[in-house]
Scaffold this motif. Sequence first.
Motif, short mmCIF file in Angstrom:
data_model
loop_
_atom_site.label_atom_id
_atom_site.label_comp_id
_atom_site.label_asym_id
_atom_site.label_seq_id
_atom_site.Cartn_x
_atom_site.Cartn_y
_atom_site.Cartn_z
N ILE A 10 -5.03 -0.24 16.59
CA ILE A 10 -6.14 -0.42 15.65
C ILE A 10 -7.44 0.10 16.26
CG2 ILE A 10 -7.60 -2.16 14.53
CD1 ILE A 10 -5.04 -3.80 14.09
N LYS A 11 -7.64 -0.20 17.53
CA LYS A 11 -8.86 0.24 18.20
C LYS A 11 -8.85 1.75 18.44
CE LYS A 11 -11.68 -0.65 22.32
NZ LYS A 11 -11.80 -1.45 23.57
N GLU A 12 -7.72 2.26 18.93
CA GLU A 12 -7.63 3.69 19.24
C GLU A 12 -7.79 4.56 18.00
OE1 GLU A 12 -3.90 4.08 21.14
OE2 GLU A 12 -4.52 3.10 23.01
N GLU A 13 -7.21 4.11 16.89
CA GLU A 13 -7.23 4.90 15.66
C GLU A 13 -8.42 4.57 14.77
OE1 GLU A 13 -5.20 7.36 15.11
OE2 GLU A 13 -3.99 6.98 16.91
N ASN A 14 -9.25 3.62 15.23
CA ASN A 14 -10.43 3.22 14.47
C ASN A 14 -10.07 2.84 13.03
OD1 ASN A 14 -13.17 2.70 14.03
ND2 ASN A 14 -13.58 4.80 13.36
N LEU A 15 -9.05 2.02 12.89
CA LEU A 15 -8.60 1.62 11.55
C LEU A 15 -9.63 0.70 10.91
CD1 LEU A 15 -4.77 0.97 12.04
CD2 LEU A 15 -5.96 3.08 11.40
N LEU A 16 -9.77 0.88 9.62
CA LEU A 16 -10.69 0.05 8.85
C LEU A 16 -10.00 -1.21 8.33
CD1 LEU A 16 -13.43 -0.38 7.39
CD2 LEU A 16 -12.48 0.97 5.49
N ALA A 17 -8.75 -1.06 7.89
CA ALA A 17 -8.05 -2.19 7.28
C ALA A 17 -6.55 -2.06 7.51
CB ALA A 17 -8.35 -2.27 5.79
N ILE A 18 -5.86 -3.21 7.46
CA ILE A 18 -4.41 -3.26 7.56
C ILE A 18 -3.89 -3.96 6.32
CG2 ILE A 18 -2.41 -4.16 8.80
CD1 ILE A 18 -5.73 -3.46 10.55
N ARG A 19 -2.98 -3.32 5.65
CA ARG A 19 -2.40 -3.89 4.44
C ARG A 19 -1.27 -4.85 4.79
NH1 ARG A 19 -0.84 0.55 0.27
NH2 ARG A 19 1.25 0.53 1.15
N PHE A 20 -1.46 -6.11 4.47
CA PHE A 20 -0.41 -7.12 4.63
C PHE A 20 0.44 -7.05 3.35
CE2 PHE A 20 -1.59 -10.29 8.11
CZ PHE A 20 -2.40 -9.38 8.80
N GLU A 21 1.70 -6.67 3.50
CA GLU A 21 2.52 -6.30 2.34
C GLU A 21 3.86 -7.03 2.34
OE1 GLU A 21 2.65 -2.05 1.36
OE2 GLU A 21 4.84 -2.22 1.42
N GLN A 22 4.26 -7.46 1.16
CA GLN A 22 5.57 -8.10 1.00
C GLN A 22 6.25 -7.57 -0.26
OE1 GLN A 22 5.88 -12.06 -0.56
NE2 GLN A 22 3.75 -12.11 -1.22
N THR A 23 7.54 -7.83 -0.37
CA THR A 23 8.27 -7.58 -1.60
C THR A 23 8.19 -8.81 -2.49
OG1 THR A 23 10.42 -7.04 -2.57
CG2 THR A 23 10.44 -8.40 -0.60
N ASP A 24 8.18 -8.59 -3.82
CA ASP A 24 8.36 -9.72 -4.73
C ASP A 24 9.83 -9.74 -5.16
OD1 ASP A 24 8.67 -7.79 -6.70
OD2 ASP A 24 6.89 -8.37 -7.85
N THR A 25 10.17 -10.59 -6.09
CA THR A 25 11.56 -10.70 -6.54
C THR A 25 12.07 -9.39 -7.11
OG1 THR A 25 11.28 -13.06 -6.98
CG2 THR A 25 13.11 -11.96 -8.09
N ASN A 26 11.19 -8.64 -7.78
CA ASN A 26 11.58 -7.40 -8.44
C ASN A 26 11.60 -6.19 -7.51
OD1 ASN A 26 11.50 -8.51 -11.31
ND2 ASN A 26 9.44 -8.98 -10.60
N GLY A 27 11.18 -6.37 -6.26
CA GLY A 27 11.12 -5.26 -5.34
C GLY A 27 9.80 -4.53 -5.38
N ILE A 28 8.80 -5.09 -6.06
CA ILE A 28 7.48 -4.49 -6.12
C ILE A 28 6.68 -4.91 -4.88
CG2 ILE A 28 5.35 -4.28 -7.46
CD1 ILE A 28 7.83 -3.25 -8.90
N ALA A 29 5.98 -3.96 -4.28
CA ALA A 29 5.14 -4.28 -3.11
C ALA A 29 3.88 -5.01 -3.58
CB ALA A 29 4.75 -3.00 -2.38
N ARG A 30 3.64 -6.19 -3.04
CA ARG A 30 2.44 -6.98 -3.31
C ARG A 30 1.67 -7.09 -1.99
NH1 ARG A 30 2.36 -6.96 -8.83
NH2 ARG A 30 4.43 -7.50 -9.63
N SER A 31 0.35 -6.89 -2.02
CA SER A 31 -0.36 -6.80 -0.74
C SER A 31 -1.80 -7.27 -0.84
CB SER A 31 -0.33 -5.36 -0.24
OG SER A 31 -1.08 -4.51 -1.11
N LYS A 32 -2.37 -7.49 0.33
CA LYS A 32 -3.80 -7.72 0.51
C LYS A 32 -4.27 -6.86 1.68
CE LYS A 32 -4.25 -12.52 -1.14
NZ LYS A 32 -4.80 -13.87 -0.81
N LEU A 33 -5.45 -6.28 1.53
CA LEU A 33 -6.05 -5.51 2.63
C LEU A 33 -6.86 -6.46 3.51
CD1 LEU A 33 -7.28 -2.31 0.78
CD2 LEU A 33 -5.64 -2.36 2.67
N VAL A 34 -6.53 -6.49 4.78
CA VAL A 34 -7.25 -7.31 5.75
C VAL A 34 -8.10 -6.39 6.62
CG1 VAL A 34 -7.01 -8.84 7.75
CG2 VAL A 34 -5.49 -9.12 5.77
#
Length: 448
Positions: A10-34
Amino acid sequence: MDLNKILEIIKEENLLAIRFEQTDTNGIARSKLVLARHFKEKATKGLNFALCHLAFDVQLNVLALNTGYAEEIGFADAVMFPIFESFQILPWLKRTGRILIEPTWKGSEVEGHPRVVARRQLEKLRQLGISLYSAHEHEFYVVDKETKKPLNEDKNAHSAIRDTPYYNLLNKFMEYLPKVGVDVEHVENEYGPGQLEISYKPSFGISAADNAHTYKTSIKEIAILNGYMASFMSKPYPNKSGSSSHFNHSLWDINEKVPLLYDANDPLSLSETAQHWIAGILAHAPAIEVLMAPTANCLTRVTPHTFSPINATWGFDNRTCDIRVKINGPEGTYIEHRAGAAGCNPYLSLAATVAAGIDGIVNNLKLPPQVTGDACEEAEIPPKTANLPTNMEDALTALTNDETICDALGKDFIKCFTAVKMCEAKQAREAEARGDTDWAFNFYFEYL
């Protein structure tokens, strides 16, 4: 990969945000940007995320009741924790990383979450001294984002000139997917207009399902950013080819070194383990069909002479069967479970296959005769061969009547999954009753 290594990246690449991502029952990606500066805190203390995502449909329009994860618990938050080895930098998004997460509820893992369900089946398999090496083989459609017209209008699989007009998009897929851990082997155009398939190398354990989840989400995002829309809706056009997600797999020893399917001394060149495994999948094929093809639209693929299996059959290199066996020596022999539809949740198609296969091994189920001709022809199949369900109501009945599969996947998951799918089936029936022939396309295509 561990927390400290991720923090370094994260530091080396100077990332702005990391997406915390999961699958729902249908296989759709649900996420929040941290935001990157809060990653360590959320990674160690957890991230609050509504658990009721497991109770929603594809478009989050309708909440299924009696799932166990919504109104019964006051629509409360789960606490999500990351799987550190899943961390990736998303090269098509600026300064953004992604990490997969799993939910906990009151300090315990959520038994109805698809990734948890899949992990538990793999753990049961390992208790038998067996590890799974697998990959999903997905087909999908690509259309213009604005006009919704397919990339091409013809149907002519593998014609080289069909790729030329959208070669830049294919280049993006080939460039970006390996950078997020999806080791692409080949890209091909399929039979339907605008239909593609991209195959990648298999992996051991849960990483195979993680790769499939990553692959599907990545394809959709890359397409959107390049003016297209990609869809894993299984049958977007009633009179054109459906899209599958065949589950290719083999069995190995617990150390992932010794292949277990091939036996040169057997008349079929298949080990006893392989024969029991295939027999288990076939014995439970009607019950697990709704997990392999889990939408009302997916089940419309179950039609004779469309290369989608219609019954619980197997054969050597036979594309008309549910189970297609490829004999390629000790390390190259594998099983293709062809019931999978592109709209499946890959965690659940893996879990269903493993649960059924385990029962075959544990109870020494006998392999039925192989099919050498067309499995769609009654004269070619063994007597009393079970048919696969073709609608959601029959498919859910087959699942809930199969005690072995229900016990294996867990009552919490079965309760949630069946509630969500009964709700979906109701919407499909209502659309049909009012003559809405566009309902399925409008409901599934964009997000699935």
